[in-house]
Motif scaffolding. Structure first.
Motif, PDB file in Angstrom:
ATOM      1  N   GLY B 239      34.674  37.765  40.265  1.00 15.83           N
ATOM      2  CA  GLY B 239      34.171  37.870  38.904  1.00 15.83           C
ATOM      3  C   GLY B 239      35.116  38.624  37.997  1.00 15.83           C
ATOM      4  N   VAL B 241      38.500  39.697  38.821  1.00 18.04           N
ATOM      5  CA  VAL B 241      39.927  39.365  38.918  1.00 18.04           C
ATOM      6  C   VAL B 241      40.163  37.862  38.782  1.00 18.04           C
ATOM      7  CG1 VAL B 241      41.932  39.408  40.422  1.00 18.04           C
ATOM      8  CG2 VAL B 241      40.401  41.361  40.344  1.00 18.04           C
ATOM      9  N   GLY B 242      39.306  37.075  39.410  1.00 21.24           N
ATOM     10  CA  GLY B 242      39.448  35.621  39.324  1.00 21.24           C
ATOM     11  C   GLY B 242      40.727  35.150  40.001  1.00 21.24           C
ATOM     12  N   ASP B 243      41.372  34.155  39.411  1.00 16.41           N
ATOM     13  CA  ASP B 243      42.588  33.604  40.012  1.00 16.41           C
ATOM     14  C   ASP B 243      43.830  34.173  39.342  1.00 16.41           C
ATOM     15  OD1 ASP B 243      41.041  30.397  40.465  1.00 16.41           O
ATOM     16  OD2 ASP B 243      41.540  31.903  41.966  1.00 16.41           O
ATOM     17  N   ASN B 244      43.767  35.403  38.944  1.00 17.20           N
ATOM     18  CA  ASN B 244      44.866  36.016  38.204  1.00 17.20           C
ATOM     19  C   ASN B 244      46.025  36.341  39.146  1.00 17.20           C
ATOM     20  OD1 ASN B 244      46.466  37.560  36.548  1.00 17.20           O
ATOM     21  ND2 ASN B 244      44.743  38.637  35.607  1.00 17.20           N
TER      22      ASN B 244
END
Lengths: 305, 303, 507
Positions: B239, B241-244
């Motif tokens: 939620g 960080v995601g796909d960063n």
């Protein structure tokens, strides 16, 4: 009378000496700061649920939004069946919590009792399930194909009836209760069940109240069971409605041609905040009700009396 | 034979345990057959039993890549941080909260620190973004007033274990402190009375009476948390960080890795394999620590 | 006399029998009552009950269907539909898509083949969709789902701020370089505005991907996504107008692709691309509507009416225009004619004929279609001519793409200009497009699931950042190679093998 009830310990009346003052000050300062840190994001959510959508998108979450609008709440209440969702959630939570607390506290007591020779083995078996979980596919087939629990309230209640985490927390509490209480009762002719209900429960009230609160939270916050097993929208609990609503609002943004909104911008962010506020309301009210059980209601020293 | 004798001797106890046992068998042990999928190539049209056995093939995507070790390391490291900070904060908060004499204030604070538990991770990620974004995040603006150059938080992986720990602490301290407060409430007042008579300060009382007497509960919470040490907090990490990409070096955990690899494949067998890995490793950890704890505190052992 | 009496008794007996059986209804063709369970993604609209009641009122006399419409949240669509199928649940119509798990479900034989059903029971379904749509959306030559789409080809466009461009005195944008110049000038003149931003989640929809897709005017340098769903980020690609040789970026470095990545990197370093592009949770259109972003790439080729209106709230003088450097002639563009959404019938469903009849009825007249798609006239929407409509409320938003959508009956938003409608029509008319050789190709990927998993992870981990310019392309591609090259070789070999077999069988 074997046990005295409702005697509040007098230690709070004892005035502390001057050397406690700096410590007191530290306590208050720290606690207040921590409470503010917890309250602040919540305030942000609350106030921004009343902010205009364009302001949220532009400025993010601000302490005092520049423009206000109640449209998020209007959208939420007009486009959904919030009241029926509330009803289902309350029903599931109340029934589920009562049943779950009963089953779990009884089970934990049996495990914690020194007399059970196989208590340890059962403890391991219980813990084992906590780690391994049940896997989505197996669980689904069990509930739908074997137990035929689709579209029923039971589907939302039964799978959480016993939570191994709470079992072990309660076991720790029970083990802290002096065994002399049990022995005294046994001498008086009471069997284990009687001992549990009449003696152990009142003494363990703070931990039982804690577990009650946590079970209530688990049932209230859950959407997973409804997502899997409830297809009838009239039986959706609050969290399921929220998940569907928000998931759809988010998906709509990617589908061109589907954002033909009428006049007012659909309040995607406002609605997400409004739903949190709407969910939290009842629980925040429940906690103070239970708090009176969190304090010690009984002196352990009653054994002597 | 020992079992039947034990049941006869402690009939009432087993009766109390019966609903729980039935629950365990039906809802926990029966569905466990689903874990077989980890070793099968699940074909829906053949069902769980009809699908062919494939040995360890489903584990190959995870262990065959180069990433399983860094990802496991991240999971363990982050979870260890979370446990220490989270439990530590809960202990501090509950001890201090216990010292508050004014009942009304104490009740209010108890309710307030509980609130973060309700904030969904989506909303948390918005708040974090508002604080940490490069252009006009709160933190960067504060740094600017202090004369410091803005930091690009979302491209700097080294800060994120600390950031995630703080977020986790904030969200869970209130929840965990409730359990500890209940344990504190169970302490007999006589201990405190005699301590005061002996001239102890409140701080000393806290350190020498309260803390040791809730040791059992603390150890149990620690053990329970250790069992999940191979399970990353997917909700939080994905939620926030995601796909960063730049941040993945320090924040990618087993669960996010598995999600990324499998999300387009609709393959239950491979996801079962990963879960099995996490469960078995967690079990080993708990068995080891349970034995250690057993020596320290008889009451705190799980089994 | 005697005969008369006999006849009379006979007649009386027959009459009594008829009365005993029951009064036959006025519509003699009413079928037996059936409940259809339809599982689609979305959120139940507020007026759904009213619309369903109206639908049932109209069709019950003949079709006699009661509709159980179940909405599944988008975020859980994949798992919920899969669980429904694997547990053998009694669902009559279920939504599926190639981007969901349609290929896997087909290879496991979960869906019924619909060719026969559509021929017999679905004349309207057939009529409302062009033949090319039916032919292209097959699996092994079989129709296993009703295609729900309107366009035969698709592309994207930049949406940018016209008012800023005019304030800076820049001429209308004709080429890619014009666009880049415009963005640099915006950065200089308006430091508070981010020149370009996008959704963080778009693995394939980023600055460089769109740059590569756009270049269709020079046949020598055309680069396409590879088929089989593995070419979204150009790690696999094909060259030429209708290439069928799969190449991977490591063995065959391609200048177009590398230039695009390097340009993105430069733009990011220069601050043209939003520095927090991978962290901002807001969708690109939301960011754009705050007025603080000057351009983004949209899935809609024309500016959407709601976009125009919403941006004025925060930036009252804002105007939006669309730009695409992409030729729209005839015979230039190829497409595989595939649509994105389908409605399928599970093999174990019990009411297959009735399901098709019901869907057929939904497409039978424009009025009935409008009811399904737009709601109740006068309450939820208003007709504007034959091809347009105006929404009147938020209580029944358009979700026709999950059950009834077809290109013939779909209406346009009345707030679109005629030019915009004409542009949209280009993408719906099959005669402008050439069908690609791989139009009927479906990649069967079950055997290489392990390699695909490794590839998906590495691709998702790095390529979005590369496309947005957030990381250095050379360094990052080296990492991708180290982690996924072996898996990629396996995938490439398998994909090429299946493509060659497919092409051979087409001859």
């Amino acid at each position: 009378m074997l046990v005295q009830r409702n005697i509040r310990p007098k230690r709070r009346m004892i005035r502390s000496a001057g050397k406690d003052a700096p410590f007191s000050a530290f306590v208050y300062v720290f606690v207040t700061l921590f409470a503010l840190m917890c309250l602040l994001p919540f305030w942000l959510m609350f106030i921004n649920s009343f902010a205009k959508e364009s302001v949220i998108a532009r400025d993010g979450f601000t302490l005092f939004p520049k423009a206000y609008s109640a449209y998020a709440y209007q959208f939420l209440f007009q486009n959904t069946r919030v009241f029926s969702n509330y009803r289902v959630s309350i029903l599931v939570t109340v029934l589920g919590t009562c049943a779950a607390v009963t089953v779990t506290s009884m089970f934990a007591y049996a495990l914690s009792n020194k007399k059970m020779r196989y208590g340890n083995a059962i403890s391991f078996m219980t813990y084992f399930t906590m780690l391994l979980g049940s896997g989505l596919v197996g669980f689904y087939i069990l509930m739908v194909n074997w137990l035929h629990l689709k579209d029923s309230l039971l589907a939302m209640i039964l799978p959480y009836l016993m939570n191994p985490f709470f079992v072990f927390v309660l076991v720790a509490f029970y083990r802290g209760i002096p065994y002399e209480l049990n022995e005294a009762a046994t001498i008086d002719g009471a069997n284990d069940a009687l001992i549990f209900f009449k003696i152990i429960l009142p003494v363990a009230m703070p931990s039982i109240a804690t577990v009650t609160l946590f079970f209530a939270l688990q049932y209230w916050n859950d959407y997973f069971l409804a997502l899997l097993f409830i297809d009838d929208y009239k039986l959706y609990p609050l969290q399921m409605m929220i998940r569907t609503l928000i998931s759809n609002l988010n998906a709509q943004q990617f589908i061109s041609g589907s954002r033909t909104a009428y006049a007012i911008q659909i309040p995607t962010y406002g609605v997400q905040l409004a739903t949190v506020c709407v969910t939290v309301g009842p629980i925040v009210l429940l906690y103070p009700l239970l708090q009176k059980h969190f304090v010690k209601g009984l002196t352990i020293g009653a054994v002597k009396g | 034979m020992g079992l039947f004798r034990d049941i006869r001797k402690n009939a009432w106890l087993y009766l109390l345990a019966l609903p729980g046992i039935i629950f365990l068998v039906v809802f926990s042990y029966l569905p466990m057959t689903g874990h077989m999928l980890a070793f099968k190539d699940y074909r829906i049209n053949k069902g769980i039993w009809g699908s062919p056995w494939v040995g360890f093939k489903n584990f190959r995507f995870f262990f065959g890549g180069v990433n399983w070790l860094p990802v496991t390391r991240n999971t363990l490291f982050l979870n260890a941080l979370f446990i220490i900070a989270g439990l530590g904060a809960a202990i501090v908060v509950s001890l201090l909260l216990n010292e508050i004499r004014r009942a009304a204030y104490k009740k209010v604070v108890q309710s307030v620190i509980f609130l973060p538990y309700f904030v969904s991770w989506m909303v948390v990620s918005f708040i974090v973004y508002a604080m940490l974004n490069t252009k006009d995040g709160t933190i960067n603006r504060m740094l600017a007033t202090l004369g410091h150059a803005p930091i690009s938080w979302y491209s700097s992986p080294q800060y994120w274990p600390a950031i995630l720990t703080i977020i986790n602490l904030w969200k869970s301290a209130g929840y965990n402190s409730v359990i500890l407060l209940a344990a504190i409430a169970g302490i007999s007042g006589e201990y405190y009375e005699s301590a005061v008579i002996d001239g102890a300060t409140r701080f000393q009382q806290m350190r020498l009476i309260t803390l040791p007497l809730i040791r059992t509960t603390i150890l149990v919470l620690l053990l329970l948390a250790l069992g999940r040490i191979f399970y990353g907090d997917f909700g939080m990490i994905y939620g926030v960080v995601g796909d960063n990409t730049p941040l993945l070096a320090t924040t990618d955990v087993i669960d996010t890795y598995s999600y990324r690899a499998l999300r387009n494949l609709a393959n239950f067998s491979m996801s079962s394999a990963v879960v099995l890995y996490q469960s078995v490793m967690g079990l080993i950890v708990v068995v080891v620590f349970n034995a250690i704890v057993h020596r320290v505190d008889e009451n705190a052992r799980l089994f | 006399m005697f005969l008369f009496k006999k006849l009379g008794t006979l007649a009386l007996a027959v009459l009594l029998m008829v009365m005993a059986v029951g009064f036959t209804p006025a519509y003699a063709e009413q079928l037996s009552p059936v409940e259809l369970k339809i599982m689609v993604p979305g959120d139940r609209p507020a007026d759904m009950d009213a619309v369903l009641a109206e639908i049932e009122r109209l069709e019950k006399p003949t079709l006699n269907v009661s509709i159980n419409l179940v909405f599944v949240p988008w975020s859980d669509l994949g798992s919920k539909t899969q669980l429904a199928l694997l547990s053998g649940e009694d669902v009559d119509l279920i939504f599926d898509a190639p981007w969901l798990h349609m290929d896997q479900m087909f290879s496991q034989g979960m869906y019924e083949q619909l060719d026969g059903f559509i021929d017999t029971y679905g004349p309207n379904l057939k009529a409302m969709r062009p033949q090319s749509m039916w032919e292209a959306n097959t699996w092994d030559g079989q129709i296993i789902g009703i295609p729900l789409g309107t366009t035969v080809g698709g592309t994207r466009a930049y949406h940018l701020r016209k008012d800023l461009r005019e304030a800076l005195g820049i001429a209308p944008i004709q080429t890619h370089q014009d666009l880049v110049d415009y963005l640099y000038k915006v950065k200089e003149a308006y430091p508070d505005i981010v020149p370009y931003s996008m959704d963080k989640n778009a693995t394939d929809n980023n600055w460089s991907s769109w740059w590569i897709e756009q270049h269709n005017s020079d046949p020598a340098t055309i680069v396409n996504h590879s088929p089989g769903g593995v070419g979204m980020t150009f790690l696999f690609y094909t060259e030429g107008k209708d290439g069928t040789v799969i190449k991977n970026i490591f063995d065959d470095p391609n200048d177009t692709i590398w230039n695009a990545w390097r340009e993105a990197r430069q733009l990011y370093l220069d601050g043209i691309i939003n520095p927090d592009i991978l962290a901002d949770n807001r969708t690109s259109i939301t960011q754009f509507e705050t007025g603080k972003v000057a351009s983004y790439v949209s899935n809609s080729v024309t500016v959407e009416p709601s976009e125009r209106e919403n941006i004025k709230v925060n930036a009252p003088n804002a105007e939006v225009e669309a730009f695409l450097e992409w030729s729209m002639g005839d015979g230039i563009n190829i497409s595989d004619f595939k649509v994105y959404n389908f409605l399928c019938i599970p093999k174990i469903a019990k009411n297959k004929e009735r399901s098709i009849q019901f869907l057929d009825w939904s497409n039978s007249t424009q009025d009935i279609y409008d009811l399904f798609a737009y709601g109740i006239e006068g309450v939820n929407y208003e007709k504007v001519g034959d091809k347009k409509y105006t929404p009147l409320s938020n209580t029944y938003p358009n979700f026709s793409y999950v059950w009834v959508l077809n290109p013939v009956q779909d209406r346009f938003d009345s707030r679109m200009t005629d030019d915009e409608v004409a542009i949209q029509m280009y993408f719906r008319e099959a005669e402008h497009w050439e069908r690609s050789k791989l139009s009927f190709f479906n990649f069967k990927s079950d055997e290489i699931a392990t390699e695909l998993a490794i590839f998906n992870d590495v691709e998702a981990k790095y390529m979005s950042a590369v496309g947005h310019g957030v990381v250095d392309p050379d360094e990052t591609l080296a990492k991708v190679k180290a982690e996924a090259y072996d898996a990629m070789k396996v995938i490439q070999a398998e994909l090429q093998k299946q493509i060659d077999a497919h092409l051979a069988s087409q001859k």
